[in-house]
Scaffold this active site. Structure first.
Site, short mmCIF file in Angstrom:
data_model
loop_
_atom_site.label_atom_id
_atom_site.label_comp_id
_atom_site.label_asym_id
_atom_site.label_seq_id
_atom_site.Cartn_x
_atom_site.Cartn_y
_atom_site.Cartn_z
N PRO A 95 -13.28 102.21 165.67
CA PRO A 95 -13.00 101.76 167.03
C PRO A 95 -12.60 102.91 167.95
CG PRO A 95 -11.72 100.49 165.42
CD PRO A 95 -12.34 101.63 164.69
N GLU A 122 -6.67 101.32 156.94
CA GLU A 122 -6.23 101.70 158.29
C GLU A 122 -7.07 102.82 158.90
OE1 GLU A 122 -3.90 100.20 160.32
OE2 GLU A 122 -4.05 98.74 158.69
N ARG A 160 -35.42 98.64 164.36
CA ARG A 160 -36.34 97.79 165.12
C ARG A 160 -37.19 98.59 166.12
NH1 ARG A 160 -35.29 93.42 167.43
NH2 ARG A 160 -36.01 93.76 169.53
N ASP A 175 -37.29 95.07 175.19
CA ASP A 175 -35.89 94.71 174.92
C ASP A 175 -35.03 95.00 176.15
OD1 ASP A 175 -36.14 93.81 172.37
OD2 ASP A 175 -35.48 95.65 171.40
N1 ADE Z 1 -14.65 99.70 162.27
C1 ADE Z 1 -13.71 98.79 162.61
N2 ADE Z 1 -13.90 98.37 163.86
C2 ADE Z 1 -15.00 99.02 164.35
C3 ADE Z 1 -15.68 99.02 165.59
N3 ADE Z 1 -15.31 98.26 166.60
N4 ADE Z 1 -16.75 99.82 165.72
C4 ADE Z 1 -17.12 100.62 164.70
N5 ADE Z 1 -16.53 100.67 163.52
C5 ADE Z 1 -15.46 99.87 163.33
#
Ligand code: ADE
Length: 261
Positions: A95, A122, A160, A175
């Site tokens: 994230p 984590e 794809r 797309d």
């Molecule tokens: N691992 C956990 N959450 C994630 C996300 N939002 N994007 C990429 N990898 C992740």
């Protein structure tokens, strides 16, 4: 030579979801791309095959240790070199990464292979990221339980677009996001469903009319739902026809809104 994905994961079976099903499953069978998984547990040297430990400084959860991950990445790199893959990157899904979008998918597709690290717990020891990772990528502003699903999102979006994957070569070009437009609405049989008819333009048989209607819907939906995307289609980039179609869409939309009030 096919594009090679090498994925570092504690859950290799999860990747059956792309190699065994649908469009990406058929492309894998036809060897349009290769996907090989590497389990960091196979690179441990303790009886318990431990890959994680408690975080320095305290706090909840566990952190993936650098050692087994680095060895797995090095093994994947060696394999890619043996396969003659020269243009490759090591990606870590998290994230904290840069948000994945169409432009990144296209750029990554220019390479000949990718090594993808899917983390769990984590996170992973920061020193592993500094030493081995070229790019950190996120698939959205939410937290998943691990990087596997995110890795599959990335792989699917790349596969794809590969030649001969989609039955109709035009599909990938049509797309959404290729031209910063959302897709137009789709309809199939029956022509009347629960009293609701297919828009008359689509059953007119007139292809100019059909294409105009679709473009208008795509422009209108983008304007309504994704003003951020729409801003990328600046006034000057829009053709006279597009401006007129959008003007008409807004007029109809506003009339409908007023009728509701
Ligand atoms: N691992 C956990 N959450 C994630 C996300 N939002 N994007 C990429 N990898 C992740």
């Amino acid at each position: 030579m096919s594009f090679e994905f090498d994925v570092i994961t504690l859950f290799p079976e999860m990747f059956d979801a792309i190699t065994k099903y649908g469009v990406t499953g058929r492309a894998w069978e036809r060897q349009i791309y290769g996907l090989h998984t590497w389990n960091p547990r196979d690179f441990t040297n303790n009886n318990h095959r431990t890959v994680d430990d408690r975080p320095y400084g305290g706090g909840p959860g566990m952190v993936m240790m650098a050692g087994p991950l680095e060895e797995a990445i090095v093994a994947a790199r060696t394999k890619q070199i043996t396969y003659g893959i020269d243009k490759t990157k090591v990606i870590y899904l998290s994230p904290q990464g840069q948000l994945l979008d169409h432009k990144m998918v296209v750029e990554l597709s220019q390479l000949s292979g990718l090594i993808i690290l899917s983390g769990r717990y984590e996170g992973v020891d920061e020193r592993l990221i500094t030493r081995q990772i070229d790019e950190e990528i996120s698939i959205g502003d939410y937290v998943l339980s691990g990087g596997e699903l995110a890795a599959m999102v990335l792989i699917d979006s790349m596969v794809r677009r590969m030649p001969n994957v989609l039955g109709d070569p035009e599909s990938a070009n049509q797309d959404s996001f290729v031209s910063n437009l959302l897709d137009y609405p789709h309809y199939t049989r029956p022509e009347v469903y629960q009293g609701d008819s297919v828009p008359e333009e689509l059953v007119s048989g007139d292809h100019v009319k059909i294409n105009r209607w679709r473009l208008q819907q795509a422009l209108g939906r983008t304007w309504l739902r994704r003003p951020d995307l729409f801003a990328l289609r600046t006034e000057c980039k829009m053709t006279i026809e597009e401006k007129e179609l959008l003007r008409e869409f807004k007029e109809t939309y506003e009339t409908k809104q007023n009728d509701v009030k």
